[in-house]
Write an enzyme that holds these catalytic residues in place. Structure first.
Site, PDB file in Angstrom:
ATOM      1  N   ARG A 227      67.425  23.921  56.509  1.00  0.00           N
ATOM      2  CA  ARG A 227      68.178  23.786  55.246  1.00  0.00           C
ATOM      3  C   ARG A 227      67.421  24.465  54.106  1.00  0.00           C
ATOM      4  O   ARG A 227      66.312  24.980  54.295  1.00  0.00           O
ATOM      5  CB  ARG A 227      68.385  22.309  54.923  1.00  0.00           C
ATOM      6  N   ASP A 248      62.164  23.373  63.127  1.00  0.00           N
ATOM      7  CA  ASP A 248      62.211  22.205  62.238  1.00  0.00           C
ATOM      8  C   ASP A 248      61.954  20.962  63.072  1.00  0.00           C
ATOM      9  O   ASP A 248      61.885  21.029  64.307  1.00  0.00           O
ATOM     10  CB  ASP A 248      63.555  22.106  61.494  1.00  0.00           C
ATOM     11  N   ALA A 299      57.981  25.118  55.769  1.00  0.00           N
ATOM     12  CA  ALA A 299      58.136  23.655  55.792  1.00  0.00           C
ATOM     13  C   ALA A 299      57.215  23.029  54.754  1.00  0.00           C
ATOM     14  O   ALA A 299      56.053  23.406  54.625  1.00  0.00           O
ATOM     15  CB  ALA A 299      57.801  23.114  57.179  1.00  0.00           C
ATOM     16  N   ASN A 356      51.036  19.651  38.185  1.00  0.00           N
ATOM     17  CA  ASN A 356      52.248  18.979  37.740  1.00  0.00           C
ATOM     18  C   ASN A 356      52.044  17.467  37.755  1.00  0.00           C
ATOM     19  O   ASN A 356      51.379  16.943  38.658  1.00  0.00           O
ATOM     20  CB  ASN A 356      53.427  19.354  38.648  1.00  0.00           C
ATOM     21  N   TYR A 362      50.635  17.294  46.166  1.00  0.00           N
ATOM     22  CA  TYR A 362      51.446  18.499  46.390  1.00  0.00           C
ATOM     23  C   TYR A 362      50.762  19.735  45.802  1.00  0.00           C
ATOM     24  O   TYR A 362      50.638  20.784  46.458  1.00  0.00           O
ATOM     25  CB  TYR A 362      52.816  18.271  45.740  1.00  0.00           C
TER      26      TYR A 362
HETATM   27  P1  NAD Z   1      63.666  20.995  51.856  1.00  0.00           P
HETATM   28  O1  NAD Z   1      63.103  19.609  51.824  1.00  0.00           O
HETATM   29  O2  NAD Z   1      65.126  21.176  51.644  1.00  0.00           O
HETATM   30  O3  NAD Z   1      63.269  21.693  53.250  1.00  0.00           O
HETATM   31  C1  NAD Z   1      62.022  21.535  53.860  1.00  0.00           C
HETATM   32  C2  NAD Z   1      62.195  21.626  55.369  1.00  0.00           C
HETATM   33  O4  NAD Z   1      60.910  21.447  55.971  1.00  0.00           O
HETATM   34  C3  NAD Z   1      63.122  20.535  55.914  1.00  0.00           C
HETATM   35  O5  NAD Z   1      64.088  21.089  56.751  1.00  0.00           O
HETATM   36  C4  NAD Z   1      62.178  19.631  56.679  1.00  0.00           C
HETATM   37  O6  NAD Z   1      62.775  18.971  57.786  1.00  0.00           O
HETATM   38  C5  NAD Z   1      61.093  20.621  57.124  1.00  0.00           C
HETATM   39  N1  NAD Z   1      59.862  19.898  57.476  1.00  0.00           N
HETATM   40  C6  NAD Z   1      59.244  18.924  56.771  1.00  0.00           C
HETATM   41  N2  NAD Z   1      58.193  18.466  57.459  1.00  0.00           N
HETATM   42  C7  NAD Z   1      58.128  19.157  58.622  1.00  0.00           C
HETATM   43  C8  NAD Z   1      57.267  19.096  59.745  1.00  0.00           C
HETATM   44  N3  NAD Z   1      56.258  18.223  59.826  1.00  0.00           N
HETATM   45  N4  NAD Z   1      57.487  19.963  60.769  1.00  0.00           N
HETATM   46  C9  NAD Z   1      58.520  20.840  60.713  1.00  0.00           C
HETATM   47  N5  NAD Z   1      59.371  20.927  59.673  1.00  0.00           N
HETATM   48  C10 NAD Z   1      59.187  20.084  58.635  1.00  0.00           C
HETATM   49  O7  NAD Z   1      62.817  21.826  50.791  1.00  0.00           O
HETATM   50  P2  NAD Z   1      63.097  23.227  50.063  1.00  0.00           P
HETATM   51  O8  NAD Z   1      63.443  22.928  48.666  1.00  0.00           O
HETATM   52  O9  NAD Z   1      63.985  24.111  50.856  1.00  0.00           O
HETATM   53  O10 NAD Z   1      61.597  23.818  50.049  1.00  0.00           O
HETATM   54  C11 NAD Z   1      61.093  24.731  51.025  1.00  0.00           C
HETATM   55  C12 NAD Z   1      59.666  25.102  50.627  1.00  0.00           C
HETATM   56  O11 NAD Z   1      59.653  25.618  49.309  1.00  0.00           O
HETATM   57  C13 NAD Z   1      58.704  23.909  50.617  1.00  0.00           C
HETATM   58  O12 NAD Z   1      57.447  24.325  51.091  1.00  0.00           O
HETATM   59  C14 NAD Z   1      58.632  23.541  49.160  1.00  0.00           C
HETATM   60  O13 NAD Z   1      57.431  22.881  48.842  1.00  0.00           O
HETATM   61  C15 NAD Z   1      58.718  24.916  48.517  1.00  0.00           C
HETATM   62  N6  NAD Z   1      59.160  24.903  47.113  1.00  0.00           N
HETATM   63  C16 NAD Z   1      60.413  24.524  46.766  1.00  0.00           C
HETATM   64  C17 NAD Z   1      60.791  24.552  45.416  1.00  0.00           C
HETATM   65  C18 NAD Z   1      62.194  24.183  44.962  1.00  0.00           C
HETATM   66  O14 NAD Z   1      62.468  24.268  43.770  1.00  0.00           O
HETATM   67  N7  NAD Z   1      63.095  23.790  45.842  1.00  0.00           N
HETATM   68  C19 NAD Z   1      59.874  24.942  44.456  1.00  0.00           C
HETATM   69  C20 NAD Z   1      58.595  25.309  44.847  1.00  0.00           C
HETATM   70  C21 NAD Z   1      58.258  25.306  46.176  1.00  0.00           C
END
Ligand code: NAD
Length: 456
Positions: A227, A248, A299, A356, A362
């Site tokens: 996702r 995942d 992830a 943050n 994090y």
């Molecule tokens: P999300 O939570 O929608 O997706 C994260 C995915 O990682 C999920 O599908 C989850 O099941 C998978 N995951 C978690 N733990 C896992 C594990 N142990 N093994 C395998 N898979 C695992 O998050 P997102 O918003 O799509 O974020 C993706 C990346 O981007 C992350 O690293 C997040 O920290 C980073 N990020 C996101 C934002 C934002 O604004 N959304 C900003 C900065 C950084």
């Protein structure tokens, strides 16, 4: 996809209110669609005296189908992009060239226009510490080239209507290897990237035969692909021709299968923190695909709490998923599974740069990702590979939709582009790192944040 405030601010009433109250006015960003030209409209290329890159930049852009002009025929008309070769600026007096060139031209930058300043990395201007002590001409060049950062970051805050500004430092000897970088930053693919300083170093670069399918024949693995941002990365790498292994946790199995089916990829259900995960992943990639070319550590999890209220589990789980698991996977894949010229790409966060509230765990993990990139860049370079990271700012996903309204609005608006980015913006930046033409792009951390004011 505009958010509610953005739709309001572009309505007739909204436009008036926004102007009168001095509120942020987020312009609709143009994003790349398959079949779009690299850049539509005129590109102005200029140079300081003795610049070494204007010629090659012109050749690359012309080769990409752009209409390049070096002296504008009239005082009218808009430019889709302005590229300025600043490598000839070798002392502070010559910084005047920036003013002379940009001052009359900047108002002619079109909507979602691109500005790219090309320079020489300051560390490549001066070969010895004695140079600096002696105040030699090399140290003056290093000073002037560093000064370009203040110029580009400020201009990024001034340009309007979805325009962006970047500084690309090109090491001497890397001039022939800038095509993928120039094409990315001049195009709509870099819609949400602004105010960035990128380095292109010397490497053996094999440009893709087909720029529309640059990853044809490559295998990629994307963690957290079921996702959000991970799904968008998997989709884009597949668009660019890669065969994608979508990974995942088992609990996300159904959504993961949906993504893999949609993009013609395969699935691997695995918790990356499991003790045997690196070995299982390495074995899967070696047996089913004969190795891997692109590894995207996407992830990630959040367990927000102020430090005084954070329990050990909340600390440990975030470090484990966001950092330690990635290090262990790298170790396993660098042992012969990652192919020659392989790419490792980390997903950091602006929280890892700025820190943050409520995110000590994090931000530690995400700063660690930047540390990992810096530490491993020389290791990857030995086999013609690269490691880089993206640091997303506010990206519209399920994760950010759950942030309380006021904080969410602040996250969106406190940036030069005054809006949240989309998962595809992060994915496009990753696709640029993965491109075979980006072999000289190593050890970079590029923020995909619309030039967020946080940690800028
Ligand atoms: P999300 O939570 O929608 O997706 C994260 C995915 O990682 C999920 O599908 C989850 O099941 C998978 N995951 C978690 N733990 C896992 C594990 N142990 N093994 C395998 N898979 C695992 O998050 P997102 O918003 O799509 O974020 C993706 C990346 O981007 C992350 O690293 C997040 O920290 C980073 N990020 C996101 C934002 C934002 O604004 N959304 C900003 C900065 C950084």
């Amino acid at each position: 996809m505009a958010d509610r405030y953005q739709r309001f601010s572009t309505s007739p009433l909204g436009r008036t209110l926004v102007r009168k109250l001095g509120l942020p006015s987020p312009a609709p960003l143009r994003r790349h669609r398959p079949g779009d030209p690299v850049v539509a409209g005129q590109v102005l290329v200029g140079s300081a005296e003795d610049g070494r890159l204007a010629k090659i930049a012109t050749a690359i852009l012309t080769g990409a189908g752009a209409e390049v002009v070096t002296t504008p025929a009239d005082d009218e008309g808009r430019f889709a992009a302005i590229v300025f070769d600043a490598t000839g600026i070798t002392d502070s007096a010559k910084l005047q060239d920036l003013h002379r060139f940009f001052q009359p031209m900047i108002r002619r930058l079109g909507p979602c226009g691109r500005v790219i300043v090309l320079g020489t990395p300051p560390e490549d201007c001066s070969d010895a510490a004695e140079d600096l002590l002696a105040g030699s001409s090399n140290s003056k060049a290093a000073t002037a080239q560093y000064a370009l950062q203040g110029f580009t970051r400020s201009l990024g805050k001034e340009v309007k209507r979805g325009a962006t500004v970047q500084l690309v430092y090109v090491s001497p000897g890397a001039d022939e290897g800038i095509a993928s970088t120039l094409r990315f930053f001049v195009s709509d693919r870099s819609a949400f990237v602004s105010g960035q300083v990128v380095r292109v170093g010397v490497a053996e670069v094999a440009e893709p035969e087909d720029w529309e399918r640059p990853l044809a024949g490559k295998t990629a693995v994307v963690t957290g692909a079921s996702r959000g941002i991970g799904a968008a990365i998997a989709e884009l790498l597949a668009r660019d021709g890669a065969s994608v292994v979508c990974l995942d946790v088992p609990a996300q199995g159904d959504e993961l299968a949906e993504v893999a089916n949609r993009i013609g990829g395969s699935t691997l259900q695995l918790d990356i923190t499991a003790l045997d995960a690196p070995a299982r992943l390495a074995e899967h990639l070696a047996q089913r695909h004969g190795g891997v070319d692109i590894v995207v550590h996407n992830a990630g999890i959040l367990r927000d709490k102020t430090l005084g209220k954070m329990d050990e589990q909340q600390w440990d789980s975030v470090i484990a998923v966001n950092l330690s698991a990635q290090e262990r996977i790298n170790d396993a894949l660098l042992d012969g599974v990652l192919r020659q010229g392989g790419r490792i790409i980390g997903v950091s966060s602006i929280a890892g740069i700025a820190g943050n509230f409520g995110q000590t765990n994090y931000a530690t993990s995400k700063a660690g990702v930047i540390g990992m990139v810096q530490a491993l860049a020389p290791v990857l370079a030995r086999t013609g590979g690269t490691i880089n990271a993206v640091a997303p700012g506010f990206i519209e996903t399920k994760m950010t939709a759950s942030i309380p309204l006021f904080t969410r609005e602040m996250g969106r608006r406190l940036s030069s582009l005054a809006q949240g980015g989309l998962p595809v913006d992060v994915a496009e930046t990753i696709a640029w790192y993965a491109n075979p033409g980006s072999a000289g792009v190593n050890g970079n951390v590029v923020r995909v944040c619309g030039q967020s004011l946080l940690g800028a």
